[in-house]
Design a protein around this motif. Structure first.
Motif, PDB file in Angstrom:
ATOM      1  N   GLN A  86      -4.570  11.292  -8.569  1.00 39.19           N
ATOM      2  CA  GLN A  86      -3.747  10.293  -9.253  1.00 39.19           C
ATOM      3  C   GLN A  86      -3.918   8.890  -8.685  1.00 39.19           C
ATOM      4  O   GLN A  86      -3.620   7.904  -9.358  1.00 39.19           O
ATOM      5  CB  GLN A  86      -2.270  10.702  -9.168  1.00 39.19           C
ATOM      6  N   LEU A  87      -4.404   8.805  -7.436  1.00 39.27           N
ATOM      7  CA  LEU A  87      -4.559   7.511  -6.778  1.00 39.27           C
ATOM      8  C   LEU A  87      -5.730   7.582  -5.816  1.00 39.27           C
ATOM      9  O   LEU A  87      -5.894   8.581  -5.106  1.00 39.27           O
ATOM     10  CB  LEU A  87      -3.273   7.152  -6.016  1.00 39.27           C
ATOM     11  N   PHE A 116      -6.894   8.276 -12.909  1.00 39.53           N
ATOM     12  CA  PHE A 116      -6.248   7.850 -11.670  1.00 39.53           C
ATOM     13  C   PHE A 116      -6.289   6.332 -11.503  1.00 39.53           C
ATOM     14  O   PHE A 116      -7.118   5.638 -12.073  1.00 39.53           O
ATOM     15  CB  PHE A 116      -6.854   8.540 -10.440  1.00 39.53           C
ATOM     16  N   VAL A 117      -5.345   5.830 -10.699  1.00 39.29           N
ATOM     17  CA  VAL A 117      -5.262   4.413 -10.352  1.00 39.29           C
ATOM     18  C   VAL A 117      -6.086   4.162  -9.096  1.00 39.29           C
ATOM     19  O   VAL A 117      -6.129   5.006  -8.189  1.00 39.29           O
ATOM     20  CB  VAL A 117      -3.794   3.996 -10.121  1.00 39.29           C
ATOM     21  N   ILE A 118      -6.743   3.015  -9.032  1.00 41.35           N
ATOM     22  CA  ILE A 118      -7.498   2.608  -7.849  1.00 41.35           C
ATOM     23  C   ILE A 118      -6.742   1.469  -7.168  1.00 41.35           C
ATOM     24  O   ILE A 118      -6.416   0.460  -7.801  1.00 41.35           O
ATOM     25  CB  ILE A 118      -8.915   2.133  -8.209  1.00 41.35           C
ATOM     26  N   VAL A 139      -4.219  12.325  -3.593  1.00 41.13           N
ATOM     27  CA  VAL A 139      -4.643  10.962  -3.292  1.00 41.13           C
ATOM     28  C   VAL A 139      -5.951  11.050  -2.512  1.00 41.13           C
ATOM     29  O   VAL A 139      -6.052  11.818  -1.550  1.00 41.13           O
ATOM     30  CB  VAL A 139      -3.583  10.206  -2.461  1.00 41.13           C
ATOM     31  N   VAL A 140      -6.948  10.290  -2.936  1.00 35.91           N
ATOM     32  CA  VAL A 140      -8.246  10.259  -2.257  1.00 35.91           C
ATOM     33  C   VAL A 140      -8.332   8.978  -1.436  1.00 35.91           C
ATOM     34  O   VAL A 140      -7.949   7.904  -1.909  1.00 35.91           O
ATOM     35  CB  VAL A 140      -9.408  10.314  -3.271  1.00 35.91           C
ATOM     36  N   CYS A 141      -8.811   9.101  -0.208  1.00 36.41           N
ATOM     37  CA  CYS A 141      -8.995   7.897   0.598  1.00 36.41           C
ATOM     38  C   CYS A 141     -10.212   8.036   1.503  1.00 36.41           C
ATOM     39  O   CYS A 141     -10.695   9.151   1.742  1.00 36.41           O
ATOM     40  CB  CYS A 141      -7.738   7.579   1.407  1.00 36.41           C
ATOM     41  N   PRO A 142     -10.732   6.917   1.994  1.00 36.17           N
ATOM     42  CA  PRO A 142     -11.882   6.963   2.898  1.00 36.17           C
ATOM     43  C   PRO A 142     -11.489   7.591   4.226  1.00 36.17           C
ATOM     44  O   PRO A 142     -10.313   7.698   4.557  1.00 36.17           O
ATOM     45  CB  PRO A 142     -12.256   5.484   3.065  1.00 36.17           C
ATOM     46  N   ASN A 143     -12.480   7.979   4.993  1.00 37.87           N
ATOM     47  CA  ASN A 143     -12.268   8.639   6.275  1.00 37.87           C
ATOM     48  C   ASN A 143     -13.377   8.209   7.242  1.00 37.87           C
ATOM     49  O   ASN A 143     -14.531   8.517   6.975  1.00 37.87           O
ATOM     50  CB  ASN A 143     -12.313  10.157   6.080  1.00 37.87           C
ATOM     51  N   LEU A 184       0.830  -1.209   0.000  1.00 39.20           N
ATOM     52  CA  LEU A 184       0.000   0.000   0.000  1.00 39.20           C
ATOM     53  C   LEU A 184       0.865   1.259   0.000  1.00 39.20           C
ATOM     54  O   LEU A 184       0.557   2.248  -0.663  1.00 39.20           O
ATOM     55  CB  LEU A 184      -0.926   0.006   1.219  1.00 39.20           C
ATOM     56  N   PHE A 185       1.957   1.193   0.751  1.00 32.59           N
ATOM     57  CA  PHE A 185       2.862   2.342   0.806  1.00 32.59           C
ATOM     58  C   PHE A 185       3.656   2.494  -0.490  1.00 32.59           C
ATOM     59  O   PHE A 185       3.685   3.561  -1.099  1.00 32.59           O
ATOM     60  CB  PHE A 185       3.813   2.223   1.994  1.00 32.59           C
ATOM     61  N   SER A 186       4.294   1.408  -0.919  1.00 30.95           N
ATOM     62  CA  SER A 186       5.196   1.527  -2.065  1.00 30.95           C
ATOM     63  C   SER A 186       4.456   1.757  -3.379  1.00 30.95           C
ATOM     64  O   SER A 186       5.004   2.368  -4.304  1.00 30.95           O
ATOM     65  CB  SER A 186       6.090   0.286  -2.175  1.00 30.95           C
ATOM     66  N   LEU A 187       3.200   1.305  -3.455  1.00 32.02           N
ATOM     67  CA  LEU A 187       2.430   1.555  -4.677  1.00 32.02           C
ATOM     68  C   LEU A 187       2.284   3.050  -4.935  1.00 32.02           C
ATOM     69  O   LEU A 187       2.415   3.514  -6.071  1.00 32.02           O
ATOM     70  CB  LEU A 187       1.052   0.892  -4.586  1.00 32.02           C
ATOM     71  N   ALA A 188       2.026   3.804  -3.881  1.00 32.55           N
ATOM     72  CA  ALA A 188       1.885   5.254  -4.054  1.00 32.55           C
ATOM     73  C   ALA A 188       3.173   5.873  -4.564  1.00 32.55           C
ATOM     74  O   ALA A 188       3.154   6.792  -5.401  1.00 32.55           O
ATOM     75  CB  ALA A 188       1.476   5.901  -2.731  1.00 32.55           C
TER      76      ALA A 188
END
Length: 399
Positions: free
Chosen positions: A167-168, A199-201, A119-123, A102-106
């Motif tokens: 982008q992610l 963007f990549v998911i 980068v968009v993520c849930p909260n 998860l870290f290195s993919l970014a």
């Protein structure tokens, strides 16, 4: 030093230690922790045997791409579990646990030279998402969970201008901490946005095998296939043996999806020095090829949740999740939404540790969507989890 390191926030458990350092827990009661989501069921014997019988592998340097047998085992599991076909040679990579990936993919996906990289993520969210984004040079945009939809993220909160810079996107389904599973319609929405903005998911699916209903949770690759996206363009799923097979210390998982993304990810990881030990690879092959221990593990969680959930439902706002091994419980009205005060009082009076929901989220769109809730990780044996639930019920009744 890298100046981006200063943008990182303390991990939730470190913040909780600071917030409770002045508390002397009730010495009359043995400590019980529902805070850390670390699997504590026994590791299956077949995995231990595969691990110890392959120690000669320590004499060889492993390839970053992994042993072909391991990639085939992962591809075979995807076919059996989700009904999707991937090319083991070009669309699967073993990783040292989903956290590392998860870290290195970014780091391999984000182009920080593009203005406003986002980068968009849930909260609330798994904090690795935020750290990965910040250390890649990107900004973070949050989609708050929606209580009306079993606390699934509300992607509509992200405006068009933000999507255009994205982008992610990190998806966590089943979610941590809420246990919500993303339905097909929401996958369709994200895929359409990905097609529009490029963007990549990244679909974090490490809790996919712990569920409580007859139908297993929908996976990202499975959703893509159902929507005619068999090339899995701009989609990568990440999974792990930690929860599925009770081997968090083995650090083993895999990533699968878009062949072009995987090609670039492999290049990054080759330089990153993240090849999996041949010993761990052998044990991982045994784990992915066996489903009996997964079924037995799931039944242990089902039994546990069936006993614990009613005890807590009698005193708190809490419901059985779609999946995962967490309960996402609302604190009693007496606390006016102060989840930290609830956690401190519970620790002091009943020696039970829980994780305040506000520490798992950030203030966004006018609120902290974790506030007023606590995460309960039901990872211990049934008797210990039930005792913890009974103590929590006694605490709430004493207020």
């Amino acid at each position: 030093m890298n100046p981006l390191l200063h943008r990182l926030q303390p991990y939730p458990f470190e913040r909780l230690r600071q917030l409770t350092r002045d508390i002397m827990p009730n010495p009359a009661l043995r400590p019980i922790s529902l805070g850390l989501g670390e699997p504590r069921h026994p590791t299956p014997a077949l995995i231990e045997e595969a691990l110890t019988s392959s120690l000669k592998g320590l004499s060889s340097y492993p390839a970053t791409a992994g042993d072909p047998q391991l990639r085939e085992a992962a591809a075979g599991w995807l076919q059996r579990r989700y009904g999707v076909a991937v090319d083991a040679a070009t669309q699967v990579l073993p990783v040292n646990g989903s956290r590392e990936a998860l870290f290195s993919l970014a780091q391999s996906v984000i182009d920080p030279t593009r203005p406003g990289a986002t980068v968009v993520c849930p909260n609330p969210f798994y904090q690795i998402y935020e750290g990965a984004a910040l250390l890649s040079g990107a900004e973070v945009a949050f989609a708050n969970s929606d209580p009306a939809r079993n606390f699934a993220p509300d992607w509509s909160q992200i405006d068009g201008a933000t999507w255009a810079r994205t982008q992610l996107v990190y998806v966590c389904s089943p979610g941590n901490p809420t246990g919500a599973v993303m339905p097909l319609d929401e996958w369709r929405t994200l895929f359409e946005l990905s097609d529009r903005h490029g963007f990549v998911i990244a679909s974090d699916e490490c809790y996919s095998e712990i569920y409580f209903r007859d139908e297993p949770p929908l996976g990202g690759l499975q959703a893509a296939k159902a929507l005619g996206r068999d090339d899995f363009r701009r989609l990568v799923m990440l999974t792990s043996l930690s929860k599925r097979s009770n081997v968090p210390g083995m650090r083993s998982g895999f990533v699968a999806g878009d062949a072009e993304v995987m090609k670039q990810f492999l290049l990054y990881r080759t330089y990153h020095g993240s090849a999996m030990s041949p010993v761990v690879q052998s044990a991982s092959i045994a784990a992915w090829n066996d489903e009996d221990h997964v079924v037995a593990n799931r039944e242990l969680y089902r039994t546990k949740f069936a006993q614990v959930t009613p005890v807590l439902q009698a005193v708190m706002d809490v419901a059985l999740p779609d999946a995962s091994f967490y309960l996402w419980a609302g604190v009693p009205a007496a606390f006016n939404g102060d989840d930290i005060a609830f956690a401190r009082g519970l620790l002091a009076q009943y020696n039970v540790a829980v994780l305040p929901g506000s520490l798992l989220a950030r203030s966004a769109h006018g609120s902290n969507p974790g506030a007023g809730r606590v995460r309960l990780a039901l990872v211990a044996e049934v008797a210990e989890c039930l005792e913890a639930a009974q103590r929590i019920a006694s605490y709430v009744k004493s207020l």
